[in-house]
Scaffold this active site. Structure first.
Site, PDB file in Angstrom:
ATOM      1  CG  LEU A  10     -31.478 -37.291 -24.480  1.00  0.00           C
ATOM      2  CD1 LEU A  10     -31.625 -35.791 -23.995  1.00  0.00           C
ATOM      3  CD2 LEU A  10     -32.254 -38.232 -23.595  1.00  0.00           C
ATOM      4  CG  ASP A  29     -24.606 -37.956 -34.345  1.00  0.00           C
ATOM      5  OD1 ASP A  29     -23.627 -37.272 -34.245  1.00  0.00           O
ATOM      6  OD2 ASP A  29     -25.252 -38.359 -33.457  1.00  0.00           O
ATOM      7  CB  VAL A  44     -25.132 -29.351 -36.414  1.00  0.00           C
ATOM      8  CG1 VAL A  44     -25.899 -30.833 -36.414  1.00  0.00           C
ATOM      9  CG2 VAL A  44     -24.263 -29.254 -35.037  1.00  0.00           C
ATOM     10  CB  SER A 132     -29.081 -28.054 -20.889  1.00  0.00           C
ATOM     11  OG  SER A 132     -28.815 -28.464 -19.523  1.00  0.00           O
ATOM     12  CE1 TYR A 145     -24.196 -28.648 -22.870  1.00  0.00           C
ATOM     13  CE2 TYR A 145     -25.378 -28.295 -20.658  1.00  0.00           C
ATOM     14  CZ  TYR A 145     -25.394 -28.869 -22.017  1.00  0.00           C
ATOM     15  OH  TYR A 145     -26.227 -29.807 -22.269  1.00  0.00           O
TER      16      TYR A 145
END
Length: 246
Positions: A10, A29, A44, A132, A145
């Site tokens: 994405l 990244d 991150v 999500s 998650y």
């Protein structure tokens, strides 16, 4: 503009689309992947590494006013019983990357933008995080998650309210099933079944459709402090225990 997670999926699709539309885009990244533009490597969840990456990228493209964060990892499986797969260390790392990483990126950008000039409408920047729909309807095996993505949802409004005095908007996109390398490369009965559950259009989303949503959020200044589902009316079902058994 900075796209965290811009090496693939994405993030990569969004970085390419926004660059094609005239934005000066850099990616952050762990791996440059398919991105062929300005890039910095950073975890991150590492505050110092993120700050260093911002310094390096701003030296090249100037003040970063838009942040898209699509970074994320999963840690899935049963939490108890003989087939248990979820561990405390895996759960912790999922929270560090997905939730803490989103906060670190947002905090780093917002701190820097407080000293930047605002435009004629008083806006200094935009932060777009990626959650999500699992955060709303976590199925069996997704406790780590779902918790990590739920944390991103929960921080959206308080950060938007706090950053408002500086003219910085905060929005979160909660995508459903999208054709990313991670999903497209997965195999098994659960993946086949999930592909059939999107209501309409009756297919997984295309990464460009996610990118189009990002572009709209950046342009539409009334979008602030909210979590937007992008899922083709898909609702995550309960799931089955045996999907997580080897």
């Amino acid at each position: 503009m900075l796209v965290a997670g811009g090496g693939s999926g994405l993030g990569l699709a969004s970085a390419r689309l926004l660059r094609d539309r005239g934005a000066r885009v850099a990616a952050l990244d762990l791996d440059k992947g398919g991105w062929d533009g300005l890039f910095a490597e950073a975890d991150v969840a590492d505050e110092a590494a993120v700050a260093h990456a911002f310094d390096a990228l701003e030296a090249e493209i100037g003040v970063i006013r838009v942040l898209l964060n699509t970074t994320g990892i999963g840690h899935s499986g049963l939490s108890i019983g003989p087939d248990r797969k979820v561990t405390a260390s895996g759960f912790r790392r999922t929270m560090e990357v997905n939730t803490l990483g989103s906060f670190i990126l947002a905090q780093t950008l917002a701190e820097r933008l407080t000293a930047a000039d605002a435009d004629s409408s008083g806006e200094r920047g935009v932060i777009v995080n990626t959650s999500s729909i699992v955060a709303f309807e976590g199925q069996i095996g997704t406790a780590a998650y779902a918790a990590a993505k739920g944390g991103i949802n929960a921080m959206t409004l308080p950060l938007a309210r706090e950053f408002a005095r500086y003219g910085i908007r905060v929005v979160t996109i909660a995508p459903g099933i999208f054709e990313t390398p991670m999903f497209s490369g997965a195999r098994g009965p659960m993946i086949d079944w999930l592909r059939e559950q999107v209501v309409f259009p009756s297919r997984p989303g295309d990464a460009v459709e996610f990118a189009e949503m990002v572009a709209h959020i950046i342009a539409n200044r009334m979008m602030n402090g909210t979590v937007l589902r992008l899922d083709g009316a898909y609702r995550v079902p309960v799931g089955r225990h045996d999907w997580w058994v080897d």
